[in-house]
Design an enzyme around this catalytic site. Structure first.
Site, short mmCIF file in Angstrom:
data_model
loop_
_atom_site.label_atom_id
_atom_site.label_comp_id
_atom_site.label_asym_id
_atom_site.label_seq_id
_atom_site.Cartn_x
_atom_site.Cartn_y
_atom_site.Cartn_z
CE LYS A 1 -4.40 -1.60 1.70
NZ LYS A 1 -5.49 -1.43 2.67
CE LYS B 1 -6.03 -7.54 -1.90
NZ LYS B 1 -6.21 -7.31 -0.50
CE LYS C 1 -13.68 -2.60 0.05
NZ LYS C 1 -13.38 -2.23 1.43
P1 TYM Z 1 -11.03 -5.04 3.65
O1 TYM Z 1 -11.99 -3.93 3.92
O2 TYM Z 1 -9.93 -4.82 2.67
O3 TYM Z 1 -11.81 -6.33 3.16
C1 TYM Z 1 -12.93 -6.83 3.86
C2 TYM Z 1 -12.88 -8.35 3.86
O4 TYM Z 1 -12.92 -8.86 2.51
C3 TYM Z 1 -11.84 -9.78 2.32
N1 TYM Z 1 -11.38 -9.66 0.91
C4 TYM Z 1 -11.29 -10.70 0.08
N2 TYM Z 1 -11.57 -12.01 0.24
C5 TYM Z 1 -11.38 -12.82 -0.84
N3 TYM Z 1 -10.94 -12.38 -2.05
C6 TYM Z 1 -10.64 -11.07 -2.24
N4 TYM Z 1 -10.23 -10.63 -3.43
C7 TYM Z 1 -10.83 -10.16 -1.15
N5 TYM Z 1 -10.64 -8.82 -0.99
C8 TYM Z 1 -10.99 -8.54 0.28
C9 TYM Z 1 -10.77 -9.33 3.30
O5 TYM Z 1 -9.87 -10.39 3.57
C10 TYM Z 1 -11.60 -8.93 4.49
O6 TYM Z 1 -11.95 -10.08 5.25
N6 TYM Z 1 -7.85 -5.09 7.50
C11 TYM Z 1 -9.20 -5.47 7.09
C12 TYM Z 1 -10.28 -4.84 7.94
C13 TYM Z 1 -10.16 -5.06 9.41
C14 TYM Z 1 -10.36 -6.27 10.10
C15 TYM Z 1 -10.18 -5.95 11.48
C16 TYM Z 1 -10.65 -7.56 9.71
C17 TYM Z 1 -9.88 -4.11 10.34
N7 TYM Z 1 -9.90 -4.63 11.56
C18 TYM Z 1 -10.29 -6.92 12.48
C19 TYM Z 1 -10.76 -8.54 10.72
C20 TYM Z 1 -10.58 -8.21 12.07
C21 TYM Z 1 -9.40 -5.01 5.66
O7 TYM Z 1 -8.75 -4.12 5.19
O8 TYM Z 1 -10.44 -5.58 5.03
#
Ligand code: TYM
Length: 342
Positions: free
Chosen positions: A120, A204, A207
């Site tokens: 990032k 992957k 967004k």
């Molecule tokens: P974020 O907002 O990027 O994504 C939300 C969730 O979607 C999953 N994800 C995917 N799964 C499969 N294939 C993909 N291409 C894909 N893109 C995204 C992510 O793995 C996630 O589960 N750091 C986290 C948010 C967070 C969090 C937490 C998660 C903050 N605090 C505590 C768990 C526990 C994030 O950026 O997710």
């Protein structure tokens, strides 16, 4: 033999999603679909992590609107606020407070190994925010403020979850409180843990990909979904008869994986049906499946987006319930750390 007492409190599920744009099929299969299933078997908290979102620049005018949109997507996907607590991270101050305390537990070297920061921050990491570097510490605080034991996420979060375990373990030792925090377990396995870009099966689905053709959004209509799948990058060969035959064919492997995840079957079962057939047959079948799964969600999402009052009421109630769970944990943390007045 490890004879340190381990956590023996109740099981609890926590996960978070950033309000940084419309959700896509990867978010749905990697996270939301699992959330919906878990609400029936576990105490669950699902959080919209706006503190994490601001580690990269966000437009203040749209952050709150994006936050409501993620809440609407949670509900549209099938989360029931009577079963699961749905809330916004910044509404519960325990997250930021515990993150600071964990900043003093986590080690620089641990964070320097985080690959997501490197991705990032890009080439110019000197100009990245301190928050972006510290992001996984806040994530550990999210989970542990509720002593959550299980964390459903996509595969990209694996390293962050390992760090959460390291922080919990070190805190427990540092403050002489064995078993105080659980070592949270990631729930990653299963088809859909890593949905790839439709334009490049080695990256992957994300967004932040500049090409909208790379992803299927929860809000896409049936025609858009079919078009994106038709244009998905594959190869000229028919599908193989066995999973081994998908090696070196990332585009094909991704579409088979999406089909399997949505149909609730294995990759091999998909190939049992489609092995030997070309994409001219497979892509329309996949498009039908995706449309069947996403159109009801998209419609419900549109309805909920038009009712911000309802969303706000759900989030208000969720924040109160989340605060009530975090409060006694934070009281114990303050006492363990030795803060005045506790
Ligand atoms: P974020 O907002 O990027 O994504 C939300 C969730 O979607 C999953 N994800 C995917 N799964 C499969 N294939 C993909 N291409 C894909 N893109 C995204 C992510 O793995 C996630 O589960 N750091 C986290 C948010 C967070 C969090 C937490 C998660 C903050 N605090 C505590 C768990 C526990 C994030 O950026 O997710």
């Amino acid at each position: 033999m490890n004879d340190t007492p381990s956590y023996n409190g109740p099981e609890r599920v926590f996960s978070g999603v950033q309000p940084t744009g419309a959700l896509h099929l990867g978010n749905y299969l990697g996270a939301l679909k699992k959330f919906v299933a878990l609400q029936h078997s576990h105490d669950c908290l699902f959080c919209i992590v706006d503190l994490h979102a601001i580690t990269l620049p966000q437009d203040p005018g749209t952050l709150a609107a994006n936050t409501r949109k993620i809440a609407a997507a949670f509900l549209a996907a099938g989360l029931d606020p009577r079963r699961a607590i749905i809330f916004v991270q910044s509404a519960v101050t325990a997250h930021a407070e515990l993150a600071w305390i964990f900043n003093c537990t986590a080690r620089m070297g641990w964070l320097e190994r985080m690959t997501q920061f490197k991705d990032k921050a890009g080439r110019d990491k000197e100009r990245a925010s301190v928050g972006l570097f510290d992001y996984p510490v806040l994530q550990a605080a999210d989970i542990l403020a509720y002593k959550a034991t299980h964390v459903p996420v996509g595969e990209d979060q694996k390293q962050h979850l390992e760090l959460s375990r390291d922080i919990a373990d070190r805190f427990n030792r540092q403050y002489g409180a064995p078993g105080f925090f659980p070592l949270p377990e990631p729930l990653i396995k299963g088809p859909g843990a890593r949905v790839m870009s439709l334009k490049d099966g080695t990256r992957k689905m994300s967004k932040s990909d500049p090409s909208d053709l790379s992803r299927i959004n929860l809000e896409d209509d049936a025609e858009t979904i079919a078009r994106k799948i038709r244009k998905a990058r594959t190869d000229p060969e028919p599908l193989p008869a066995t999973v081994d035959g998908l090696a070196g064919r990332p585009g094909a492997a991704n579409l088979v994986g999406i089909y399997a995840a949505l149909a609730g079957i294995s990759d091999q079962q998909v190939l049992d049906e489609f092995g030997g057939k070309g994409f001219g047959v497979f892509k329309p079948a996949l498009a039908d499946l995706v449309v069947d799964a996403l159109t009801p969600i998209g419609k419900e999402l549109a309805r909920l987006n038009a009712d911000p009052g309802h969303i706000d009421a759900v989030l208000q109630d969720g924040a109160e319930r989340a605060r009530a769970i975090a409060a006694p944990v934070m009281a114990d943390v303050r006492r363990l750390v030795g803060f005045w007045g506790n």
